[in-house]
Design an enzyme around this catalytic site. Structure first.
Site, PDB file in Angstrom:
ATOM      1  CB  SER A 168      49.565  27.343  15.278  1.00 15.51           C
ATOM      2  OG  SER A 168      48.872  28.545  15.021  1.00 15.51           O
ATOM      3  CB  SER A 169      48.856  29.870  10.496  1.00 16.93           C
ATOM      4  OG  SER A 169      48.015  30.557  11.407  1.00 16.93           O
ATOM      5  CB  CYS A 170      51.230  31.761  15.257  1.00 17.89           C
ATOM      6  SG  CYS A 170      51.691  30.348  16.254  1.00 17.89           S
ATOM      7  CE1 TYR A 207      49.716  28.949  18.947  1.00 20.52           C
ATOM      8  CE2 TYR A 207      49.759  27.551  20.886  1.00 20.52           C
ATOM      9  CZ  TYR A 207      49.253  27.851  19.643  1.00 20.52           C
ATOM     10  OH  TYR A 207      48.277  27.060  19.072  1.00 20.52           O
ATOM     11  CE  LYS A 241      50.937  24.408  19.160  1.00 23.22           C
ATOM     12  NZ  LYS A 241      50.441  23.030  19.333  1.00 23.22           N
ATOM     13  CG  HIS A 287      41.480  31.377  19.104  1.00 20.73           C
ATOM     14  ND1 HIS A 287      41.603  30.144  19.712  1.00 20.73           N
ATOM     15  CD2 HIS A 287      42.752  31.741  18.771  1.00 20.73           C
ATOM     16  CE1 HIS A 287      42.870  29.770  19.729  1.00 20.73           C
ATOM     17  NE2 HIS A 287      43.578  30.723  19.163  1.00 20.73           N
TER      18      HIS A 287
END
Ligand SMILES: NC(=O)C1=CN([C@@H]2O[C@H](COP(=O)(O)OP(=O)(O)OC[C@H]3O[C@@H](n4cnc5c(N)ncnc54)[C@H](OP(=O)(O)O)[C@@H]3O)[C@@H](O)[C@H]2O)C=CC1
Ligand SMILES: C[C@H]1O[C@H](OP(=O)(O)OP(=O)(O)OC[C@H]2O[C@@H](n3cnc4c(=O)[nH]c(N)nc43)[C@H](O)[C@@H]2O)[C@@H](O)[C@@H](O)C1=O
Length: 331
Positions: free
Chosen positions: A103-105, A132, A136, A179
């Protein structure tokens, strides 16, 4: 080819399984109840008995900013366990190619924008979803590490994509844990049908987000998985192992809110709840690597939102009709 789509009932898993079947692949699936990916022994039995050729790992504990802040232990434990169980048991059973969805996080909160793959671990993470994000990052490092240790000897070729915020049919509409896109589609819809005078949006509306339609994201996953090993290594600086998937443009939450308001046809007012967090101020991805594969996003945001709202209305129609019948019966 027998392909295991883990998390096939989720938004990404549904779109992935649908597309792979269209392409003629034999898609293997297990529901969460049939195979809990937290259960290492059960995952080992699954891979030992099923002849799996490839894995798309779309199973995860997923949620929006509120869910991430409320359930940090579940987000880090479950996502670490799913990644380690599936990756290791795929390796043990001889699966040569696997795709991990990050994920971009994973990128630093204040990373230079647009965010390039090499900015990973260059700074502090966004606090609202750090657990999270760490899970990832561990998932993509798992893939890189298995490639480095077992690439030459076992032909292991485990790949990772880092999608930006995703939306589309089959999303999660949980009132608090979803979301922003599904949350606001539902909130504006319920406000319209109940003639509520206003809708409350979390945060300031100034945060910016990039939104990729789920079917576009699946095409990106296929583009990455269909690369030859040499091309994938060249694209990812040989083991820098991941590729961003995004649209290359972002909007503010305020702009998104107005788009969804118009798609739903709500005519009341919009208010902002500054007690709620904005999260990362911006996380626009650099998608040069993905574009060099010939892939790019095709669904504009306004069109994607229209399709998503249509899917939401289809999904709730039976519930609303029952409620209307019951309301009529009691009238
Ligand atoms: N949605 C987004 O904006 C983004 C998502 N991603 C990534 O894409 C992937 C898919 O996300 P998305 O489709 O939105 O998520 P969903 O929550 O829609 O789907 C996740 C799926 O995983 C399954 N699952 C969760 N835990 C387990 C478990 N222990 N055992 C078996 N199955 C399990 C869920 O089944 P059940 O519901 O029955 O528990 C569900 O079907 C994830 O890896 C996510 O991190 C990346 C960037 C953005
Ligand atoms: C995919 C991505 O998703 C998460 O990060 P996020 O992008 O911050 O998530 P979000 O979609 O929940 O919020 C985006 C923005 O929208 C604002 N916002 C307004 N009103 C609502 C609202 O009603 N619900 C929600 N959820 N957000 C709202 C909210 O305040 C924020 O500014 C993590 O899982 C992260 O790990 C991750 O990978």
């Amino acid at each position: 080819m027998r392909i295991f789509v883990a998390g096939h009932r989720g938004m990404v898993g549904q779109a992935t399984a649908r597309r792979l079947r269209e392409l003629g692949h034999d898609v293997v699936t297990r529901t969460h109840a049939e195979l809990d990916l937290l259960d290492q022994a059960a995952v080992a039995r699954f891979f030992a008995t099923e002849q799996i050729d490839q894995v798309y790992l779309a199973a995860a504990r997923v949620g929006g900013i509120h869910a991430n802040m409320t359930y940090p232990a579940q987000f880090i434990y479950e996502n670490l366990a799913i990644a380690t169980n599936v990756t290791h048991q795929a390796f043990v059973s001889g699966v040569k190619r696997l795709l991990f969805l990050g994920s971009s996080c994973i990128y630093p909160r204040m990373a230079e924008q647009p965010i390039r793959e090499e900015y990973l671990l260059n700074g502090k993470l966004e606090p609202t979803n750090e657990p999270y994000a760490i899970a990832k990052i561990a998932g993509l490092k798992l893939c890189e590490s298995y490639n480095r240790q077992y690439g030459a000897t076992h032909g292991i070729d485990y790949r990772s994509v880092m999608p930006t915020n995703l939306y589309g049919p089959g999303d999660n509409y949980h009132i608090e844990n979803s979301h922003v896109v599904p949350a606001l589609i539902q909130r504006f819809h319920l406000a319209r049908i109940s003639n509520s005078p206003s809708v409350l949006i979390w945060g300031s509306g100034r945060a910016r987000r990039e939104f990729l339609y789920v079917d576009d994201m699946v095409e990106g996953c296929l583009a990455v998985m269909n690369l030859s090993r040499a091309e994938y290594d060249r694209q990812t600086d040989a083991m820098r192992g991941h590729i961003n998937l995004g649209t290359g443009e972002d909007v503010s939450i305020a702009e998104l809110t107005e788009l969804i308001r118009d798609v739903v046809g709500y005519t009341g007012t919009i208010r902002y709840d500054l007690a709620q967090p904005d999260g990362a101020p911006r996380k626009l991805l650099d998608v040069s690597r993905a574009k060099s594969l010939g892939w790019h996003a095709t669904v504009p945001l306004a069109e994607g939102l229209r399709r998503t709202y249509a899917d939401y209305q289809e999904a709730i129609r039976p519930v609303e009709e029952t409620e209307q019948v019951q309301a009529h019966a009691h009238a």
